[in-house]
Design a protein around this motif. Sequence first.
Motif, short mmCIF file in Angstrom:
data_model
loop_
_atom_site.label_atom_id
_atom_site.label_comp_id
_atom_site.label_asym_id
_atom_site.label_seq_id
_atom_site.Cartn_x
_atom_site.Cartn_y
_atom_site.Cartn_z
N GLY A 128 -18.10 15.41 18.17
CA GLY A 128 -18.61 16.99 18.40
C GLY A 128 -17.73 17.87 17.74
N GLY A 129 -17.10 17.47 16.58
CA GLY A 129 -16.24 18.34 15.70
C GLY A 129 -14.97 18.71 16.33
N ALA A 130 -14.53 18.29 17.39
CA ALA A 130 -13.28 18.60 18.16
C ALA A 130 -12.37 17.91 17.39
CB ALA A 130 -13.44 18.17 19.44
N ARG A 131 -10.89 18.45 17.54
CA ARG A 131 -9.74 17.82 16.95
C ARG A 131 -9.49 16.84 17.75
NH1 ARG A 131 -4.33 20.86 17.97
NH2 ARG A 131 -4.73 21.81 20.12
N THR A 132 -8.66 15.59 17.10
CA THR A 132 -8.48 14.61 17.97
C THR A 132 -7.10 13.99 17.11
OG1 THR A 132 -10.68 13.79 18.52
CG2 THR A 132 -9.00 12.30 18.78
N GLY A 133 -6.14 13.79 18.30
CA GLY A 133 -4.90 13.35 17.51
C GLY A 133 -4.86 11.66 17.53
N SER A 134 -4.42 11.54 16.25
CA SER A 134 -4.56 9.82 15.89
C SER A 134 -3.26 9.49 15.57
CB SER A 134 -5.48 9.67 15.01
OG SER A 134 -6.90 9.82 15.47
N ASP A 135 -2.88 8.18 15.83
CA ASP A 135 -1.39 7.57 15.28
C ASP A 135 -1.68 7.32 13.85
OD1 ASP A 135 0.52 7.46 17.68
OD2 ASP A 135 -1.49 7.20 18.49
N ILE A 136 -1.29 7.87 12.97
CA ILE A 136 -1.19 7.51 11.43
C ILE A 136 -0.21 6.83 11.06
CG2 ILE A 136 -1.85 8.55 9.19
CD1 ILE A 136 -3.19 10.89 10.50
N ALA A 137 -0.73 5.73 10.08
CA ALA A 137 0.42 4.73 9.72
C ALA A 137 1.18 5.12 8.66
CB ALA A 137 0.06 3.39 9.48
N GLU A 138 2.11 4.73 8.51
CA GLU A 138 3.14 5.05 7.18
C GLU A 138 2.33 5.04 6.14
OE1 GLU A 138 6.48 2.61 6.97
OE2 GLU A 138 5.38 0.93 6.56
N GLU A 139 2.66 5.80 4.92
CA GLU A 139 1.98 5.69 3.86
C GLU A 139 3.01 6.03 2.51
OE1 GLU A 139 -1.36 8.37 3.78
OE2 GLU A 139 0.04 10.21 3.54
N THR A 140 2.81 5.32 1.37
CA THR A 140 3.41 5.57 0.05
C THR A 140 2.55 5.88 -1.23
OG1 THR A 140 5.11 3.89 0.89
CG2 THR A 140 5.12 4.69 -1.56
N ILE A 141 2.49 7.11 -1.61
CA ILE A 141 1.52 7.33 -2.72
C ILE A 141 2.36 7.61 -3.94
CG2 ILE A 141 -0.06 9.23 -3.61
CD1 ILE A 141 -0.59 8.20 -0.57
N VAL A 142 1.70 6.93 -4.81
CA VAL A 142 2.26 6.84 -6.39
C VAL A 142 1.38 7.53 -7.29
CG1 VAL A 142 3.07 5.25 -8.30
CG2 VAL A 142 3.43 4.77 -5.81
N GLY A 168 -2.67 9.92 -13.59
CA GLY A 168 -3.16 9.08 -12.62
C GLY A 168 -2.73 9.19 -11.19
N LEU A 169 -3.69 9.30 -10.39
CA LEU A 169 -3.23 9.68 -8.87
C LEU A 169 -3.77 8.45 -7.93
CD1 LEU A 169 -4.96 13.19 -8.71
CD2 LEU A 169 -2.66 12.59 -9.46
N ASN A 170 -2.72 8.17 -6.80
CA ASN A 170 -3.02 7.20 -6.03
C ASN A 170 -3.02 5.78 -6.62
OD1 ASN A 170 -3.41 6.12 -3.26
ND2 ASN A 170 -5.53 6.32 -3.20
N LEU A 171 -2.15 5.65 -7.45
CA LEU A 171 -2.15 4.28 -8.27
C LEU A 171 -2.28 2.97 -7.69
CD1 LEU A 171 0.06 5.54 -11.50
CD2 LEU A 171 -2.44 5.81 -11.25
N THR A 172 -1.66 3.09 -6.64
CA THR A 172 -1.52 1.89 -5.76
C THR A 172 -2.76 1.74 -4.56
OG1 THR A 172 0.05 2.81 -4.06
CG2 THR A 172 0.74 1.50 -6.02
N ASN A 173 -3.35 2.65 -4.76
CA ASN A 173 -4.71 2.77 -3.66
C ASN A 173 -4.36 2.76 -2.25
OD1 ASN A 173 -7.33 2.90 -2.60
ND2 ASN A 173 -7.86 0.92 -3.16
N GLU A 174 -3.27 3.54 -1.94
CA GLU A 174 -2.73 3.28 -0.62
C GLU A 174 -3.63 3.80 0.42
OE1 GLU A 174 0.56 3.27 2.06
OE2 GLU A 174 0.13 2.44 0.01
N PRO A 175 -4.05 3.03 1.53
CA PRO A 175 -4.88 3.24 2.56
C PRO A 175 -4.26 4.52 3.46
CG PRO A 175 -3.67 1.25 3.05
CD PRO A 175 -3.14 1.85 1.82
N PHE A 176 -5.51 5.20 4.15
CA PHE A 176 -5.16 6.11 5.05
C PHE A 176 -5.40 5.44 6.42
CE2 PHE A 176 -6.74 8.75 8.54
CZ PHE A 176 -5.55 9.95 8.47
N ARG A 177 -4.52 4.92 7.16
CA ARG A 177 -4.60 4.06 8.45
C ARG A 177 -3.99 4.63 9.62
NH1 ARG A 177 -1.03 -0.02 10.38
NH2 ARG A 177 -2.08 -1.94 11.22
N THR A 178 -4.79 4.69 10.64
CA THR A 178 -4.51 5.09 11.92
C THR A 178 -4.50 3.61 12.95
OG1 THR A 178 -6.88 5.30 12.98
CG2 THR A 178 -5.61 7.20 11.77
N VAL A 179 -3.75 3.82 13.88
CA VAL A 179 -3.30 2.42 14.77
C VAL A 179 -3.86 2.63 16.12
CG1 VAL A 179 -1.64 1.46 13.07
CG2 VAL A 179 -0.94 3.02 14.82
#
Length: 945
Positions: free
Chosen positions: A873-887, A909-920
């Motif tokens: 419904g467009g409401a904000r939701t808190g999610s546990d987002i995993a660690e990330e490393t961007i190159v 070149g951006l996001n060269l390692t294709n780092e995922p966005f991950r919630t757990v």
Amino acid sequence: MPAVNTFRRSRLAASISMILGGVSAGALHAQDQDQTQTQAQTQEEAVVEEVVITGFRASLEDSVATKRDSSSIVEAISAEDIGKLPDVSIAESLGRLPGLTVQRLNGRGQVVAVRGMSPDFSTGLLNGREQVSVGDNRGVEFDQYPSELLHGAVVYKTPDAALIGQGLSGTVDLHTVRPLEYGERNITINAKYEALDYDLVSNRDNTGNRFSATYIDQFADETIGLMLGYSHTKSPNQGQHFNSWGYYNGDGNGNNAIGGGRLYARAGMLERDSFVTTVEFAPSDRMSASMDVFYSEFTEDQIKHGMALCLACGATMTVIDTQDGVVTEGIYDGVKNILENNQFKRDAESLSVGFNFEFQLNDQWSMEADVSHSSIDRSDISELETNAGTGPNGQGALDTIHFWSTPDGTQFETALDYTNVDYNSANPIYVTSPAGWGDPSALEPYQPAGQFGYNKVFDVSDDINAFRAAVTGDLDFGVVTGVEMGYNYTSREKTRVSNEGVITSNVTGPDGELLDKVEIPAGIVGETSLGFGLRGSNTSMLAYDPSALLASGVIQQGAYLYNDILAKAWEVNEAVNTVYVKFDVDAEIGDMPLTGNFGVQYQFWDQDSRGQNATGAGSSIQSEYYEGEASDSELLPSLNLSLAVTDDQIVRLGLARTLARPRMDEMRASGTYGYNANNANTTQADIDALIASGTSEISAYQQLSPWSRGGGNIELTPWVADAIDLSYEYYFEDGLSYVSGAVFYKDLESYIFNQNVLFDFTGIPPQGPAPQIYTGVSNQPVNGEGGTIEGYELTASINFGLFAESLSGFGIFATYSNNESEIEPNGPGSNSRLPGLSEDVYNLTAYYEDHGFSARINQRYRSDYVGEVSGFGGARTGSDIAEETIVDAQIGYSFDSGSLEGLTVMLQGLNLTNEPFRTVDVNTGYATEYQTYGSSYMLGASYTF
């Protein structure tokens, strides 16, 4: 204009060279020392030289100078040259600074958290003026400001009394070029070609472009300055997404399996045109005036093709393998899959205008007046969702789904072919209501077809108007050397309108009824691969443009009468008055200069909101217009001191009381309510008797009152914190290099979270017989118990040329931040985590720049955190987002002479390692969201005339 650095080699560098050369100072006699010092002084004078620093090193040098010269604890970024910030977006640049982190949305940095606190706690300024947000709240979405038109930014970690619009965690002030200060003519054009690794949707581009032009000049004997800038961006973004609904389907042996989820491929395009201008007029040393205008319009268009797998919706599960309490392989039999083809379109226009006037009254006193306006109008043209399947709910073929779950997501294998639109064959795909979603009362006019999809459309407008007047003067009261006194008035109005509707059939049967399934027109059908999440022979699904489907006439949008939709619309108004006084300090402790300021802000405000409290659905829906208001005030003292221990070392102390105003969606007057007719005859005496028996007041009303509610609270007061900051900075004499360390401690008096409180329902219509009482319980945001947040930050900017000539041009910029908090944002005992807080954050940039060639690579890391994503419904939701490393990385070459002088070419070149966005999932550690965006590349050139 390139930065110019004139310097002598420092004694520190000379000492390092002596040590490396094996010279022992302990072996020298006093007479030899005098002779050596005389020779060294002569050598120093001989090597005085003017070094022209350009590019990334010039950006670092300007940033270092800003940090060193500030009276507060700040971080800064500066453009390498006109139109060239060090990164592709201002958000990415801010994310390199110590104590700042960026949350990605669809692969691009959008919002910034300062010192482990979510964007709710910081504010965004443009040229010192508070800015509106394209989002539903206050947090500025920095991707609305093109980096090509900005010249830098300063992040205030400690405020002074004259800083208007300050945040609790920090204040981000974006800057455009000041043409008179720039001091020379400049014409710069930039062009870039952008390409993505991913090409997931056949009818959507995976390439884009950027173009910008800037003109700066001075006229009338340097009394008039003009800056004009234009930027065009067409930036693609694509992604592969896995979503889990949770791991909750038990096998009877203590193991849980995925209960449902989604796979989809997404393709989007952001198009933005922005204009900026600054006009300055300084006819004399005593008077100056300026006008700043920033205008931007952008369109975002995304399409998603995916599959919703409702696994634990009546299907039978067979377990094949388990691990650590999770079913890692199994088969669901009897699954009704839902195909989803969705489109999201958004238009927005933003405008920021400011007028400033300064006048020198005499040699000691000056005055300033500033008037500004910031506004944005956002229209979500559509968030159109359409569903398809083998038939409506209870009809059509069911599937057998084989699944494999890992911590990084789940893959599936289907038995059915989801590309089949041959309506003369078995199990073709129709547009329909495969799972029977939707409220039956709200869908009553559309039966038997039901809900084929949904369209969530929100219109948001946000306006800030401000006026500031100040007087500044010199004083001679001991250590107090100056004063600034001022007044600021800011009014803000934000509205949100919800224009939602149901998507249903537009094809009728012989009796005029809406058909419960319709064929998809052949001319709009294609296919999309979901091979990243599907195994076996069926790895694709049918795909179509949902807008084309709507235009074909086989589906229609209708009204959807539901209480929650009415509650999503609201208006919030604020009028904030600020009176302040700031005193400058200049003293000595021994022979160490001590400078800074102390002062106080007094803020007082009025706030009000309007909206509807609604109940029911369909023909039984009822609502009542509701409004509320509140007012309050707060005293905000501050102290900033800088002690120059030596010429190269500074110790800073900041003490302040800071505030952040509540989220605007939490201040809304609107909400949904319930009415239990069985309790209509409850009297106040019944409530009092239950309380007297030992039941709490809230529980007594929950049990006996007919009324209940969930919604916003216009009586919220700001978050307020007392803060202590301490930093140490050591600067090398090359102007590029420094090391620093800082610690901070913030004590929040309260934190806003949902609680059950008593609410007066007078004037709200009951659904049933008239009640005896009009008091009930509302679950709404309330100022509750606060807590502390603390941390430390380390920074090193090192030019390796300090240590050896052969390393000239090499350098690093590195930051590390550690944050901890005892705040429980969902209330005491909830064990919840503070949104936006990553315990560990680091950024490392290694660069080489010399003889026109430049290369740098950047890595930024943040540990896991709670982030906010858009929920149902467009409401904000808190999610546990995993660690990330961007190159990210960049190489370039600037031509400094010859016919190509002024030309720079670059490859990024951006996001060269294709780092995922991950919630757990907090119970299993398995992914609830796993998104990849691929790498993107930009090839560009800039030319300065």
